[in-house]
Scaffold this motif. Structure first.
Motif, mmCIF file in Angstrom:
data_model
loop_
_atom_site.group_PDB
_atom_site.id
_atom_site.type_symbol
_atom_site.label_atom_id
_atom_site.label_comp_id
_atom_site.label_asym_id
_atom_site.label_seq_id
_atom_site.Cartn_x
_atom_site.Cartn_y
_atom_site.Cartn_z
ATOM 1 N N GLY A 178 44.857 58.386 18.189
ATOM 2 C CA GLY A 178 44.870 57.249 17.277
ATOM 3 C C GLY A 178 45.997 56.279 17.545
ATOM 4 O O GLY A 178 45.789 55.177 18.056
ATOM 5 N N GLU A 179 47.227 56.691 17.211
ATOM 6 C CA GLU A 179 48.376 55.796 17.356
ATOM 7 C C GLU A 179 48.596 55.378 18.803
ATOM 8 O O GLU A 179 49.115 54.306 19.079
ATOM 9 N N GLY A 180 48.180 56.223 19.738
ATOM 10 C CA GLY A 180 48.414 55.935 21.151
ATOM 11 C C GLY A 180 47.519 54.873 21.745
ATOM 12 O O GLY A 180 47.714 54.474 22.895
ATOM 13 N N GLY A 181 46.510 54.416 21.008
ATOM 14 C CA GLY A 181 45.640 53.369 21.520
ATOM 15 C C GLY A 181 44.156 53.610 21.290
ATOM 16 O O GLY A 181 43.323 52.917 21.858
ATOM 17 N N VAL A 182 43.801 54.582 20.477
ATOM 18 C CA VAL A 182 42.404 54.888 20.130
ATOM 19 C C VAL A 182 41.606 55.253 21.386
ATOM 20 O O VAL A 182 40.596 54.620 21.717
ATOM 21 N N PHE A 183 42.076 56.261 22.094
ATOM 22 C CA PHE A 183 41.411 56.742 23.301
ATOM 23 C C PHE A 183 40.657 58.035 22.999
ATOM 24 O O PHE A 183 41.257 59.025 22.567
ATOM 25 N N ALA A 184 39.362 58.023 23.250
ATOM 26 C CA ALA A 184 38.533 59.206 23.018
ATOM 27 C C ALA A 184 38.616 60.144 24.215
ATOM 28 O O ALA A 184 38.715 59.711 25.368
ATOM 29 N N GLY A 185 38.569 61.430 23.910
ATOM 30 C CA GLY A 185 38.593 62.420 24.976
ATOM 31 C C GLY A 185 37.287 62.454 25.742
ATOM 32 O O GLY A 185 36.208 62.226 25.185
ATOM 33 N N ASP A 186 37.378 62.741 27.047
ATOM 34 C CA ASP A 186 36.191 62.936 27.862
ATOM 35 C C ASP A 186 35.601 64.308 27.520
ATOM 36 O O ASP A 186 36.315 65.314 27.536
ATOM 37 N N PRO A 187 34.310 64.368 27.172
ATOM 38 C CA PRO A 187 33.729 65.647 26.736
ATOM 39 C C PRO A 187 33.922 66.781 27.737
ATOM 40 O O PRO A 187 34.260 67.909 27.344
ATOM 41 N N PRO A 308 33.353 41.334 26.000
ATOM 42 C CA PRO A 308 33.363 40.298 27.048
ATOM 43 C C PRO A 308 34.387 39.183 26.845
ATOM 44 O O PRO A 308 34.557 38.347 27.749
ATOM 45 N N LEU A 309 35.081 39.133 25.706
ATOM 46 C CA LEU A 309 36.009 38.036 25.458
ATOM 47 C C LEU A 309 37.156 38.066 26.467
ATOM 48 O O LEU A 309 37.649 39.143 26.831
ATOM 49 N N PRO A 310 37.606 36.916 26.927
ATOM 50 C CA PRO A 310 38.640 36.866 27.975
ATOM 51 C C PRO A 310 39.944 37.570 27.606
ATOM 52 O O PRO A 310 40.628 38.100 28.484
ATOM 53 N N VAL A 311 40.296 37.599 26.316
ATOM 54 C CA VAL A 311 41.571 38.202 25.921
ATOM 55 C C VAL A 311 41.450 39.705 25.682
ATOM 56 O O VAL A 311 42.451 40.371 25.396
ATOM 57 N N VAL A 312 40.249 40.259 25.795
ATOM 58 C CA VAL A 312 40.021 41.685 25.562
ATOM 59 C C VAL A 312 39.933 42.405 26.902
ATOM 60 O O VAL A 312 39.154 42.016 27.778
ATOM 61 N N THR A 313 40.729 43.455 27.073
ATOM 62 C CA THR A 313 40.704 44.219 28.323
ATOM 63 C C THR A 313 39.746 45.402 28.262
ATOM 64 O O THR A 313 39.147 45.780 29.253
ATOM 65 N N GLN A 314 39.610 46.018 27.085
ATOM 66 C CA GLN A 314 38.638 47.094 26.887
ATOM 67 C C GLN A 314 38.511 47.379 25.400
ATOM 68 O O GLN A 314 39.387 47.013 24.604
ATOM 69 N N VAL A 315 37.423 48.032 25.025
ATOM 70 C CA VAL A 315 37.216 48.488 23.655
ATOM 71 C C VAL A 315 37.009 49.993 23.717
ATOM 72 O O VAL A 315 36.161 50.486 24.470
ATOM 73 N N THR A 316 37.805 50.737 22.945
ATOM 74 C CA THR A 316 37.773 52.199 23.008
ATOM 75 C C THR A 316 37.615 52.786 21.609
ATOM 76 O O THR A 316 37.739 52.085 20.605
ATOM 77 N N GLY A 317 37.344 54.093 21.570
ATOM 78 C CA GLY A 317 37.275 54.789 20.301
ATOM 79 C C GLY A 317 35.994 55.557 20.135
ATOM 80 O O GLY A 317 35.253 55.813 21.101
ATOM 81 N N LYS A 318 35.703 55.908 18.894
ATOM 82 C CA LYS A 318 34.517 56.679 18.575
ATOM 83 C C LYS A 318 34.210 56.492 17.098
ATOM 84 O O LYS A 318 35.120 56.501 16.266
ATOM 85 N N GLY A 319 32.924 56.353 16.759
ATOM 86 C CA GLY A 319 32.535 56.177 15.367
ATOM 87 C C GLY A 319 33.164 54.931 14.781
ATOM 88 O O GLY A 319 33.140 53.853 15.392
ATOM 89 N N LEU A 320 33.765 55.061 13.607
ATOM 90 C CA LEU A 320 34.453 53.939 12.977
ATOM 91 C C LEU A 320 35.961 54.052 13.164
ATOM 92 O O LEU A 320 36.755 53.751 12.280
ATOM 93 N N MET A 321 36.337 54.484 14.346
ATOM 94 C CA MET A 321 37.739 54.556 14.804
ATOM 95 C C MET A 321 37.781 53.756 16.099
ATOM 96 O O MET A 321 37.374 54.243 17.159
ATOM 97 N N ILE A 322 38.260 52.515 16.020
ATOM 98 C CA ILE A 322 38.003 51.530 17.077
ATOM 99 C C ILE A 322 39.306 50.899 17.545
ATOM 100 O O ILE A 322 40.172 50.543 16.735
ATOM 101 N N GLY A 323 39.453 50.734 18.857
ATOM 102 C CA GLY A 323 40.587 50.039 19.432
ATOM 103 C C GLY A 323 40.124 48.880 20.310
ATOM 104 O O GLY A 323 39.361 49.088 21.252
#
Length: 389
Positions: A178-187, A308-323
């Motif tokens: 969560g605090e680290g950047g909303v990165f989901a684990g690889d299954p 796709p927005l130019p200022v966005v580098t990636q979107v990460t997370g899972k469910g309603l936990m979004i970065g």
């Protein structure tokens, strides 16, 4: 307001939240906001949920504190709802930090071993044990010496598996950091970690403080990965804003936590237990199915409109936990402040990330309206920063 009587441990925005209704909050200037924070993943059922409010109000007329020297039927009822028939025991605490502290103590006491493997960019709390397991040097700065025996590896890195050896008492991880950047684990990686723990006699501890209680569309996020931890911790959403935490461990571990081995004056407080019971009673399979459906719609929009927005580098997370990860040239605080002007509350996380943790009861319409506002603000701010760095 003069806040000089408070330690300046928080960087506060210049307004106070005075009331809430549903998924909206109103400040001391009479401004009403759509809330994409849920009190940092706490108020999953929004504000003034009728069942939770009734349960706490009723308990308030009975007793709001009793010590743990006596039997507590409310604690037993909440623990029963938490374990759902599994062969597990529960220790109640007052926060996620305390729950993780208890997990650390139990792991060391049960195994007789000291060392713990945690992961970079993790967050497990701010007490000494929990902070020492947190893979963030900024959180630890100035507090040396930390609790010894802590080792760190990179999250989602196959090389980390080799660090899981019989010398360890436990491995602790968040299935979604969560605090680290909303990165989901690889299954596959998470399954490999679990297998390595089993093969080496190492306890697997999963921190569900932020990701649990329905946040990812599952009761606990690890259920969506088919994991079976020896210990897991929950807090934030468990009582919808009344302070509480819980450490849940397999019953075989109970031999290490006998009378006097751990405790807390306020833990399992009747008001917190009344709220937690009302939360868990509403956390039904049907409710979780609605969260998954809403999350699917949200991720469709995020991938089509936000990523796709130019200022966005990636979107990460899972469910309603979004970065929503932003270019370094667009500080996330600037985005959050701009969104305040549009009457939308959001959060930040590591890696210059705009973090979204909306209440789970938010409607599709409000979720989509919030995402449209975020896109609008990011488009406006993109004119002030260079294109992809």
């Amino acid at each position: 307001m003069n806040e000089s009587v408070l330690f300046p441990t928080y960087q506060r925005f210049p307004f106070a939240i005075e009331s809430g209704q549903g998924v909206h909050l109103t400040d001391n200037h009479g401004q009403t906001y759509l809330d994409f924070t849920a009190g940092i993943g706490v108020c999953n059922f929004g504000y003034q949920d009728a069942a939770i409010q009734a349960a706490v109000s009723d308990q308030l007329t009975k007793i709001w504190h009793t010590s743990n020297l006596y039997e507590n039927q409310l604690q037993t009822a909440v623990a029963t709802l938490l374990v759902q028939g599994e062969d597990r025991c529960v220790f109640f605490a007052n926060s996620g930090t305390e729950a993780n502290e208890a997990a650390l103590k139990l792991a060391r006491k049960y195994t007789g071993k000291r060392d713990i493997l945690a992961f970079n960019h993790s967050f497990h709390g701010r007490t000494y044990g929990a902070m020492s397991m947190t893979g963030n040097p900024h959180i630890q700065a100035g507090y040396a010496p930390l609790v010894p025996g802590m080792h760190f590896a990179d999250y989602n890195d196959p090389a980390a598996i080799a660090q899981i050896t019989p010398d360890l008492a436990a491995v602790i991880l968040e299935v979604v950091q969560g605090e680290g950047g909303v990165f989901a684990g690889d299954p596959d990686w998470l399954q490999a970690v679990q297998q390595a723990c089993h093969d080496n006699g190492v306890l697997l501890m999963i921190d569900e403080v932020q990701s649990g209680i329905g946040r990812t569309g599952y009761r606990l996020a690890f259920e969506g990965y088919g994991l079976d931890p020896d210990i897991y911790t929950v807090a934030k959403g468990l009582a919808n804003g009344i302070p509480v935490g819980a450490m849940v461990g397999k019953k075989a571990l109970a031999s290490a936590f006998g009378p006097g081995s751990h405790g807390s004056t306020f833990a399992g407080n009747p008001l917190a237990m009344a709220a937690a019971k009302a939360v868990l009673q509403q956390l039904t399979p049907d409710f979780l199915a609605t969260v998954q459906a809403k999350a699917a719609n949200v991720w469709t929009t995020l991938q089509a409109e936000t990523a796709p927005l130019p200022v966005v580098t990636q979107v990460t997370g899972k469910g309603l936990m979004i970065g929503i990860h932003l270019q370094a040239s667009l500080p996330v605080l600037k985005v959050i402040t701009a969104l305040h002007a549009e009457k939308l509350l959001t959060l930040s996380a590591g890696d210059n990330t705009l973090r979204l943790l909306p209440p789970l009861v938010m409607t599709d319409a409000d979720l989509q309206a919030g995402l449209a506002t975020i896109k609008q603000v990011l488009v406006q701010l993109s004119t002030e920063v260079p294109a992809h760095e």
